[in-house]
Design a protein around this motif. Structure first.
Motif, mmCIF file in Angstrom:
data_model
loop_
_atom_site.group_PDB
_atom_site.id
_atom_site.type_symbol
_atom_site.label_atom_id
_atom_site.label_comp_id
_atom_site.label_asym_id
_atom_site.label_seq_id
_atom_site.Cartn_x
_atom_site.Cartn_y
_atom_site.Cartn_z
ATOM 1 N N ASP A 52 0.840 -1.212 0.000
ATOM 2 C CA ASP A 52 0.000 0.000 0.000
ATOM 3 C C ASP A 52 0.864 1.247 0.000
ATOM 4 O O ASP A 52 0.544 2.254 -0.628
ATOM 5 N N HIS A 77 -8.197 8.672 -2.928
ATOM 6 C CA HIS A 77 -9.310 7.743 -2.805
ATOM 7 C C HIS A 77 -8.821 6.304 -2.911
ATOM 8 O O HIS A 77 -7.870 6.002 -3.625
ATOM 9 N N ASP A 78 -9.480 5.444 -2.185
ATOM 10 C CA ASP A 78 -9.139 4.031 -2.171
ATOM 11 C C ASP A 78 -9.467 3.407 -3.531
ATOM 12 O O ASP A 78 -10.580 3.552 -4.036
ATOM 13 N N ARG A 99 -11.950 4.449 3.901
ATOM 14 C CA ARG A 99 -11.281 3.175 4.156
ATOM 15 C C ARG A 99 -9.821 3.481 4.450
ATOM 16 O O ARG A 99 -9.111 4.064 3.621
ATOM 17 N N ASN A 149 -9.459 7.799 1.059
ATOM 18 C CA ASN A 149 -8.473 6.943 1.721
ATOM 19 C C ASN A 149 -7.933 7.622 2.978
ATOM 20 O O ASN A 149 -8.393 8.688 3.375
ATOM 21 N N ARG A 150 -6.955 6.979 3.590
ATOM 22 C CA ARG A 150 -6.398 7.492 4.844
ATOM 23 C C ARG A 150 -5.814 8.892 4.660
ATOM 24 O O ARG A 150 -5.974 9.761 5.523
ATOM 25 N N THR A 163 0.849 4.221 -2.730
ATOM 26 C CA THR A 163 0.626 5.602 -2.304
ATOM 27 C C THR A 163 1.750 6.505 -2.793
ATOM 28 O O THR A 163 1.518 7.611 -3.299
#
Length: 459
Positions: free
Chosen positions: A112, A292-293, A367, A300-301, A116
């Protein structure tokens, strides 16, 4: 949430010098093949690959470097323009290649964090490319302005030579160019501008600047012209909307210059117009991808933390905040027994249901990793409101999900925190939500737990 905060390291990735060199060479060759035909200079694939080698190393080092710095992508994007790749197709091809190859080609672990970082590098690369094009436009603007001045201020012989040089640049420029009288009537326009706006060149010479600019942007454009006439400022840059002949909106970077005569009186304006509509849309898509996820389409986070920080920075006196930390119960069993593909489809379905049941003005569902979600309630009216949101989520999860022919049931545990923003730090809020989620799971799962400072101190 705490699990979502963990990041995978890059230890061992591409450490062997031979592997790194091989990966770089192969990546450069693939990159060169994808954009070689888009250069404004006649060069072969091998020469293009050699020109791209240092940029590939810059991108690779940025991916694995600590601390991570996305600005390396901006530098590389600007450098691509300097190497005469100014067609936006070269930018698009490069970004597509980065998606497919940049991590795999250097044998980096697909995590991830890697995704990112790649999204941030792609966004910075596009921004750097845009910076490079703007600088190129500025330099071309200066060339045009000098040629215009010489063409109108030289002796007859010199004037003819200068006029020829000006006309060559004017007619062949890839940038749209308009020459307008002080009152805004178009005196001349090149073919690039005519094609950009879907007009005939002769038609353009019958129009004014006001006819071409989007009505909402007319006051700003006229104000810019007035400012140039009133000050000694040589040029002004702005981003404004134009209208094509069919009414479609075109977004453009515009550099406006004012040409004066020997006495200093304004003679005419020169506007350099660069169509950035596609680039702007691409940057918007990249921004969306970075925030965005990719699986659920939810924030997203990174976007959640950005929104959280903005709340703390702009909090009004007495403002409150609510946070629900949600972790799915039993998801690992489904994932392990039915496979990750089905698990991903289930997460998509959960995300869509949460979005339907919770999302509203002042609320965000994000998420933040794995099977973890957070619900942010801005300017909450009190604990009762946030508890009601959490109960609504638990109720929504009781309805089975139909995924690829399987009827699946998954429940959730929720930690609820509702506090006044004054005197509170974002890190404390996140910690309290994490602790409260742990209580919900420890107390039997499929329930909510409300943050209790006394319980925190006892434990």
């Amino acid at each position: 949430m705490s699990r979502a905060g963990r990041t995978a390291g890059y230890a061992g990735a591409d450490t062997a010098d031979g592997g790194a060199a091989g990966g770089t060479a192969d990546f450069c060759h693939r990159w060169a093949r994808s954009i070689a035909s888009l250069s404004y200079q006649p060069v072969g694939v091998a020469e293009v690959a050699a020109r791209l080698a240092d940029l590939a190393v810059t991108l690779r080092d940025a991916l694995v470097g600590e601390p991570f710095c996305a600005e390396a992508g901006r530098t590389a994007g600007a450098a691509l323009v300097q190497r005469h790749f100014i067609d936006t197709a070269a930018l698009t091809a490069s970004l597509l290649l980065f998606d497919d190859q940049l991590i795999a080609q250097f044998a980096l672990p697909v995590t991830d964090q890697a995704r990112t970082r790649l999204a941030a590098l792609r966004s910075a690369f596009a921004a750097g490319f845009a910076d490079g094009l703007r600088e190129r436009t500025r330099l071309e603007q200066e060339t045009i302005s000098r040629a215009l001045w010489l063409a109108r201020d030289s002796a007859e012989e010199k004037q003819r030579s200068s006029e020829a040089r000006f006309r060559a640049v004017f007619d062949t420029s890839a940038i749209g160019i308009a020459i307008a009288e002080v009152d805004g009537r178009l005196r001349d326009a090149n073919g690039a501008l005519a094609a950009m706006l879907a007009y005939d060149q002769q038609e353009l010479r019958t129009l004014t600047i006001v006819d071409l600019v989007h009505p909402a942007d007319v006051p700003c454009v006229l104000g810019t012209y007035a400012q140039l006439r009133a000050t000694g400022q040589p040029y002004h840059r702005l981003e404004r909307r134009f209208l094509r002949r069919n009414g479609d909106v075109l977004l453009a970077n515009v550099t406006v210059s004012l040409i004066r005569d020997d006495t200093g009186a304004p003679r005419f304006h020169v506007a350099m117009v660069e169509d950035v509509t596609e680039r702007h849309e691409l940057q918007s898509r990249l921004r969306h991808q970075a925030t965005h996820d990719s699986l659920t389409g939810l924030p997203n986070r990174a976007l959640f933390l950005e929104r959280l920080a903005a709340m703390f920075e702009s909090a009004a006196p007495g403002a409150r905040i609510g946070l629900c930390a949600l972790d799915l119960d039993g998801f690992k069993v489904i994932n392990d027994s039915l496979g990750h593909n089905l698990g991903d489809e289930l997460l998509r379905a959960v995300g869509a249901r949460l979005d339907d049941f919770v999302s509203a003005p002042g609320r965000m569902v994000a998420r933040v990793g794995g099977d973890e979600f957070v619900i942010l309630v801005e300017n909450s009216t009190g604990t009762a409101e946030v508890v009601k949101v959490a109960e609504r989520v638990l109720c929504a999860l009781t309805e089975p999900f139909l995924v690829n022919g399987h009827e699946l049931t998954v429940k959730g545990s929720i930690g609820v925190v509702e506090r006044e923003l004054a005197g509170l730090a974002a890190a404390d809020l996140l910690r309290d939500a994490d602790i409260t989620l742990y209580w919900a799971k420890a107390d039997g799962k499929a329930r909510l737990a409300l943050f209790n400072q006394d319980r925190t101190e006892r434990e």
